[in-house]
Design a protein around this motif. Structure first.
Motif, PDB file in Angstrom:
ATOM      1  N   GLY A  99       2.359   0.974   5.321  1.00 12.80           N
ATOM      2  CA  GLY A  99       1.964   2.023   4.504  1.00 12.80           C
ATOM      3  C   GLY A  99       3.518   2.859   4.533  1.00 12.80           C
ATOM      4  O   GLY A  99       3.765   3.512   3.505  1.00 12.80           O
ATOM      5  N   ARG A 100       3.931   3.013   5.757  1.00 12.17           N
ATOM      6  CA  ARG A 100       5.510   3.921   5.437  1.00 12.17           C
ATOM      7  C   ARG A 100       6.509   2.753   4.461  1.00 12.17           C
ATOM      8  O   ARG A 100       7.069   3.539   3.873  1.00 12.17           O
ATOM      9  N   LEU A 101       6.305   1.546   4.426  1.00 12.78           N
ATOM     10  CA  LEU A 101       7.348   0.773   3.803  1.00 12.78           C
ATOM     11  C   LEU A 101       6.865   1.000   2.192  1.00 12.78           C
ATOM     12  O   LEU A 101       7.784   1.502   1.666  1.00 12.78           O
ATOM     13  N   SER A 102       5.517   1.031   1.979  1.00 11.24           N
ATOM     14  CA  SER A 102       5.186   1.383   0.647  1.00 11.24           C
ATOM     15  C   SER A 102       5.531   2.825   0.245  1.00 11.24           C
ATOM     16  O   SER A 102       5.893   2.766  -0.942  1.00 11.24           O
ATOM     17  N   ALA A 103       5.291   3.548   0.990  1.00  9.27           N
ATOM     18  CA  ALA A 103       5.704   5.037   0.566  1.00  9.27           C
ATOM     19  C   ALA A 103       7.132   5.174   0.413  1.00  9.27           C
ATOM     20  O   ALA A 103       7.584   5.997  -0.599  1.00  9.27           O
ATOM     21  N   THR A 104       8.037   4.379   1.142  1.00  9.24           N
ATOM     22  CA  THR A 104       9.385   4.719   0.857  1.00  9.24           C
ATOM     23  C   THR A 104       9.731   4.050  -0.456  1.00  9.24           C
ATOM     24  O   THR A 104      10.706   4.645  -1.144  1.00  9.24           O
TER      25      THR A 104
END
Length: 152
Positions: free
Chosen positions: A79-84
């Motif tokens: 999720g953090r990777l996608s948000a970045t």
């Protein structure tokens, strides 16, 4: 994800061969025994040596070409990777119409909060970093940053 050293070494060897072959096409300097190709060819030889060493080390400790990292099992990390990645796309789409400062502030604020920072620290750091980058790139280095409608 971790690539085995043999894979990285093989890629470095391929890059070294490409640099070496490309450097051979550079012209000689008139009246000298060496030309513009000497330094790139030396770099290619060093790169090839490092690639060979990495390949041999990777083959000695072979556990597969790709080993998944522990973080790859965490949905929160994905999720953090996608948000970045989405924030990068947001910057690309919004920087021109809105300007560098507000978009950089939003991106930095969101990333800091997303990675566990407090909101007030995120706001302070995002504001300071956006201003410092805008001042240093826009005024000192003369890089044309998107002005948008809120340029100071």
């Amino acid at each position: 994800m971790r690539l085995n050293d043999a894979v990285i070494g093989g890629l470095l060897l391929a890059l070294a061969v490409a640099v070496f072959l490309s450097a051979r096409t550079l012209p000689d300097v008139p009246g000298q025994r060496y030309g513009a190709a000497v330094f790139p060819m030396l770099v290619a030889c060093g790169l090839g040596g490092c690639g060979l060493a990495l390949t041999l080390a990777g083959l000695r400790h072979w556990e597969g070409a790709v080993t998944p990292a522990p973080w790859m099992r965490s949905p929160a990390a994905w999720g953090r990777l996608s948000a970045t990645l989405l924030l990068i796309l947001f910057y690309i789409a919004a920087a021109e119409p809105l300007g560098f400062l507000p978009v950089a502030f939003v991106v930095l604020f969101a990333l800091i909060v997303l990675l566990g920072g407090r909101w007030w620290v995120a706001a302070l750091v995002a504001a300071l970093v956006a201003l410092v980058v805008a001042k240093s790139f826009g005024s000192l280095l003369l890089v044309p940053l998107p002005r948008g409608f809120l340029w100071l």
